[in-house]
Design a protein around this motif. Structure first.
Motif, short mmCIF file in Angstrom:
data_model
loop_
_atom_site.label_atom_id
_atom_site.label_comp_id
_atom_site.label_asym_id
_atom_site.label_seq_id
_atom_site.Cartn_x
_atom_site.Cartn_y
_atom_site.Cartn_z
N GLN A 218 8.89 0.47 -7.41
CA GLN A 218 10.02 1.24 -6.91
C GLN A 218 9.97 1.39 -5.40
N PHE A 219 8.78 1.55 -4.84
CA PHE A 219 8.63 1.62 -3.39
C PHE A 219 9.11 0.31 -2.76
N GLU A 220 8.71 -0.81 -3.34
CA GLU A 220 9.14 -2.11 -2.82
C GLU A 220 10.65 -2.26 -2.90
N THR A 221 11.23 -1.85 -4.01
CA THR A 221 12.69 -1.94 -4.19
C THR A 221 13.42 -1.04 -3.20
N ASP A 222 12.93 0.17 -3.00
CA ASP A 222 13.58 1.11 -2.10
C ASP A 222 13.51 0.65 -0.64
N ASN A 223 12.45 -0.04 -0.27
CA ASN A 223 12.23 -0.37 1.14
C ASN A 223 12.51 -1.81 1.51
N PHE A 224 12.39 -2.71 0.57
CA PHE A 224 12.56 -4.14 0.87
C PHE A 224 13.50 -4.81 -0.15
N PRO A 225 14.68 -4.25 -0.39
CA PRO A 225 15.53 -4.77 -1.47
C PRO A 225 16.01 -6.21 -1.26
N THR A 226 16.10 -6.66 -0.02
CA THR A 226 16.61 -8.01 0.24
C THR A 226 15.51 -8.97 0.67
N LEU A 227 14.27 -8.55 0.58
CA LEU A 227 13.16 -9.38 1.04
C LEU A 227 12.25 -9.77 -0.13
N LEU A 228 11.57 -10.87 0.05
CA LEU A 228 10.54 -11.30 -0.89
C LEU A 228 9.25 -10.60 -0.47
N VAL A 229 8.66 -9.84 -1.38
CA VAL A 229 7.48 -9.04 -1.05
C VAL A 229 6.22 -9.76 -1.52
N SER A 230 5.38 -10.16 -0.57
CA SER A 230 4.07 -10.70 -0.93
C SER A 230 3.18 -9.54 -1.36
N TYR A 231 3.20 -8.48 -0.57
CA TYR A 231 2.55 -7.24 -0.95
C TYR A 231 3.06 -6.11 -0.06
N ALA A 232 3.02 -4.92 -0.61
CA ALA A 232 3.27 -3.67 0.12
C ALA A 232 2.35 -2.67 -0.57
N VAL A 233 1.23 -2.41 0.04
CA VAL A 233 0.22 -1.57 -0.58
C VAL A 233 -0.03 -0.31 0.25
N PHE A 234 -0.55 0.69 -0.43
CA PHE A 234 -0.75 2.02 0.13
C PHE A 234 -2.17 2.45 -0.19
N ASP A 235 -2.87 3.02 0.78
CA ASP A 235 -4.24 3.48 0.53
C ASP A 235 -4.38 4.99 0.66
N GLY A 236 -3.25 5.68 0.69
CA GLY A 236 -3.27 7.14 0.85
C GLY A 236 -3.13 7.58 2.29
N GLU A 237 -3.21 6.63 3.24
CA GLU A 237 -3.08 6.94 4.66
C GLU A 237 -2.14 6.00 5.39
N LYS A 238 -2.06 4.78 4.91
CA LYS A 238 -1.24 3.78 5.59
C LYS A 238 -0.65 2.81 4.58
N ILE A 239 0.37 2.13 5.03
CA ILE A 239 1.02 1.09 4.23
C ILE A 239 0.76 -0.24 4.93
N VAL A 240 0.33 -1.20 4.17
CA VAL A 240 0.10 -2.56 4.69
C VAL A 240 1.08 -3.46 3.96
N PHE A 241 1.80 -4.29 4.68
CA PHE A 241 2.87 -5.07 4.06
C PHE A 241 2.92 -6.50 4.59
N ASP A 242 3.48 -7.38 3.76
CA ASP A 242 3.80 -8.74 4.13
C ASP A 242 5.05 -9.12 3.34
N VAL A 243 6.17 -9.26 4.04
CA VAL A 243 7.46 -9.51 3.39
C VAL A 243 8.17 -10.64 4.12
N SER A 244 9.09 -11.31 3.41
CA SER A 244 9.81 -12.44 3.99
C SER A 244 11.28 -12.42 3.63
N GLN A 245 12.08 -12.91 4.53
CA GLN A 245 13.49 -13.11 4.22
C GLN A 245 13.59 -14.26 3.23
N THR A 246 14.53 -14.18 2.33
CA THR A 246 14.70 -15.24 1.34
C THR A 246 15.94 -16.03 1.59
#
Length: 152
Positions: free
Chosen positions: A124-152
């Protein structure tokens, strides 16, 4: 009739030349990476993240030389350092599931600055934030978000 055949032949030859020229590239594509420490990525893609201390991200794409065809598809990867309050809010707002550590590949960002996890992901976090992108990952460790996304 002869004029029609000549026109068709000239058209076929012209299209063939254009395609051969367009397909001929300088070999392997070159990755172009640009480093940013601004809020553009947050303003355009991470609407559900309200507060953060700092964001560092890379925009990268592949360049096929001067004879490239079509639009460039950009990819974005980086780290969002959240405020304590926002980290707590996101933790409660989404149903996070522990996930495997992503393969952190950065060109200009020190991968060690992302931390070691444990990592959590949420569809749901991926859908809310990257609805038009291909998500390789969007991960959370309790302090930060690390992401890798691409236009499709």
């Amino acid at each position: 009739m002869k004029k029609i055949i000549n026109r068709i032949l000239i058209t076929v030859i012209a299209i063939s030349c254009i395609l051969m020229t367009a397909c001929r590239s300088s070999g392997e594509p070159e990755m172009v990476v640009e480093l940013y420490e601004n809020s553009w990525i947050m303003e355009h893609y991470m609407g559900s993240v309200r507060e953060y201390d700092h964001v560092i991200w890379e925009q990268y794409y592949y360049e096929w030389g001067s004879r490239s065809l079509g639009p460039t598809e950009y990819s974005f990867r980086g780290i969002v350092y959240l405020t304590d309050e926002e980290a707590a809010r996101l933790k409660d707002a989404y149903e996070w599931h522990e996930s495997d550590a992503p393969d952190l590949v950065f060109e200009q960002i020190d991968p060690a600055s992302a931390g070691e996890g444990p990592w959590y992901s949420c569809d749901q976090f991926e859908t809310d934030n990257f609805p038009t992108l291909l998500v390789s990952y969007a991960v959370f460790d309790g302090e930060k978000i690390v992401f890798d996304v691409s236009q499709t």
